[in-house]
Design a protein around this motif. Sequence first.
Motif, PDB file in Angstrom:
ATOM      1  N   ALA A   1       0.841  -1.190   0.000  1.00 26.75           N
ATOM      2  CA  ALA A   1       0.000   0.000   0.000  1.00 26.75           C
ATOM      3  C   ALA A   1       0.877   1.241   0.000  1.00 26.75           C
ATOM      4  O   ALA A   1       1.848   1.336   0.743  1.00 26.75           O
ATOM      5  CB  ALA A   1      -0.905  -0.006   1.225  1.00 26.75           C
ATOM      6  N   ARG A   2       0.546   2.183  -0.860  1.00 27.25           N
ATOM      7  CA  ARG A   2       1.281   3.436  -0.914  1.00 27.25           C
ATOM      8  C   ARG A   2       0.712   4.362   0.143  1.00 27.25           C
ATOM      9  O   ARG A   2      -0.494   4.405   0.347  1.00 27.25           O
ATOM     10  CB  ARG A   2       1.140   4.073  -2.288  1.00 27.25           C
ATOM     11  N   PRO A   3       1.557   5.098   0.796  1.00 25.69           N
ATOM     12  CA  PRO A   3       1.043   6.023   1.798  1.00 25.69           C
ATOM     13  C   PRO A   3       0.241   7.128   1.123  1.00 25.69           C
ATOM     14  O   PRO A   3       0.585   7.603   0.054  1.00 25.69           O
ATOM     15  CB  PRO A   3       2.298   6.574   2.469  1.00 25.69           C
ATOM     16  N   ALA A   4      -0.853   7.502   1.741  1.00 28.49           N
ATOM     17  CA  ALA A   4      -1.701   8.551   1.191  1.00 28.49           C
ATOM     18  C   ALA A   4      -1.000   9.900   1.319  1.00 28.49           C
ATOM     19  O   ALA A   4      -0.287  10.163   2.281  1.00 28.49           O
ATOM     20  CB  ALA A   4      -3.030   8.588   1.931  1.00 28.49           C
ATOM     21  N   VAL A   5      -1.191  10.743   0.329  1.00 31.34           N
ATOM     22  CA  VAL A   5      -0.602  12.068   0.360  1.00 31.34           C
ATOM     23  C   VAL A   5      -1.460  12.941   1.261  1.00 31.34           C
ATOM     24  O   VAL A   5      -2.656  13.092   1.038  1.00 31.34           O
ATOM     25  CB  VAL A   5      -0.529  12.675  -1.062  1.00 31.34           C
ATOM     26  N   GLN A   6      -0.846  13.499   2.273  1.00 29.76           N
ATOM     27  CA  GLN A   6      -1.571  14.357   3.202  1.00 29.76           C
ATOM     28  C   GLN A   6      -1.091  15.781   3.015  1.00 29.76           C
ATOM     29  O   GLN A   6       0.092  16.074   3.157  1.00 29.76           O
ATOM     30  CB  GLN A   6      -1.348  13.894   4.639  1.00 29.76           C
ATOM     31  N   LEU A   7      -2.026  16.650   2.675  1.00 31.43           N
ATOM     32  CA  LEU A   7      -1.688  18.045   2.461  1.00 31.43           C
ATOM     33  C   LEU A   7      -2.046  18.855   3.691  1.00 31.43           C
ATOM     34  O   LEU A   7      -3.175  18.808   4.172  1.00 31.43           O
ATOM     35  CB  LEU A   7      -2.448  18.595   1.244  1.00 31.43           C
ATOM     36  N   THR A   8      -1.079  19.586   4.171  1.00 31.84           N
ATOM     37  CA  THR A   8      -1.336  20.478   5.298  1.00 31.84           C
ATOM     38  C   THR A   8      -1.904  21.784   4.750  1.00 31.84           C
ATOM     39  O   THR A   8      -1.778  22.066   3.552  1.00 31.84           O
ATOM     40  CB  THR A   8      -0.019  20.754   6.058  1.00 31.84           C
ATOM     41  N   PRO A   9      -2.532  22.583   5.591  1.00 34.03           N
ATOM     42  CA  PRO A   9      -3.062  23.869   5.097  1.00 34.03           C
ATOM     43  C   PRO A   9      -1.975  24.754   4.480  1.00 34.03           C
ATOM     44  O   PRO A   9      -2.218  25.450   3.497  1.00 34.03           O
ATOM     45  CB  PRO A   9      -3.654  24.515   6.350  1.00 34.03           C
ATOM     46  N   GLY A  10      -0.789  24.720   5.033  1.00 33.38           N
ATOM     47  CA  GLY A  10       0.308  25.503   4.460  1.00 33.38           C
ATOM     48  C   GLY A  10       0.694  25.013   3.074  1.00 33.38           C
ATOM     49  O   GLY A  10       0.986  25.810   2.181  1.00 33.38           O
ATOM     50  N   ALA A  11       0.685  23.693   2.878  1.00 38.85           N
ATOM     51  CA  ALA A  11       1.020  23.133   1.566  1.00 38.85           C
ATOM     52  C   ALA A  11      -0.055  23.478   0.542  1.00 38.85           C
ATOM     53  O   ALA A  11       0.258  23.763  -0.625  1.00 38.85           O
ATOM     54  CB  ALA A  11       1.190  21.621   1.663  1.00 38.85           C
ATOM     55  N   VAL A  12      -1.309  23.475   0.960  1.00 40.33           N
ATOM     56  CA  VAL A  12      -2.400  23.826   0.049  1.00 40.33           C
ATOM     57  C   VAL A  12      -2.267  25.286  -0.374  1.00 40.33           C
ATOM     58  O   VAL A  12      -2.409  25.634  -1.555  1.00 40.33           O
ATOM     59  CB  VAL A  12      -3.771  23.564   0.706  1.00 40.33           C
TER      60      VAL A  12
END
Length: 110
Positions: free
Chosen positions: A49-60
Motif C-alpha cells: 500500500a502506498r502512503p496517502a498524500v496528506q496536504l497540510t493547510p500551508g502546503a495547500v
Amino acid sequence: MFRPKVPAMPQPTGHITPPAQVVEPTAVIQQSPQRFGTAPVVSAAPVHARPAVQLTPGAVIALVGSGTAVVLVVGAVLVSMLLAVAITGASVAICALVIRSLISADAKRR
C-alpha cells in the motif's frame, strides 16, 4: 582530400557472453471461489500500500499560490506576444500607407 575516412571496426578480443538477466518468480495465489458470473481474483505478488498524500493547510496555500503565479506569468507572456504582433502589424500597415502615398505623389508630378 574531400573523401571521408571510415574508421575500421575493431574486432572483439575473446569470448563475449550476453549479460545475464535476473528473473524473479512470482507466485499466483487464487482467492476463495467466486460466485457464478464473477471473475476470480488473482494476485501476482503482494501489493504494498502506498502512503496517502496528506496536504497540510500551508502546503495547500503554497500550491494555490504557485499555481496562480504560473497562470499570471503565462498570461503575461501570451499578452505581450499578442501586443508585439499587433504593434508589428500596425507599423507595417503605416509603412505601406506612407510608401503608397510617396509613390502616388511621385506619379502625379510627372
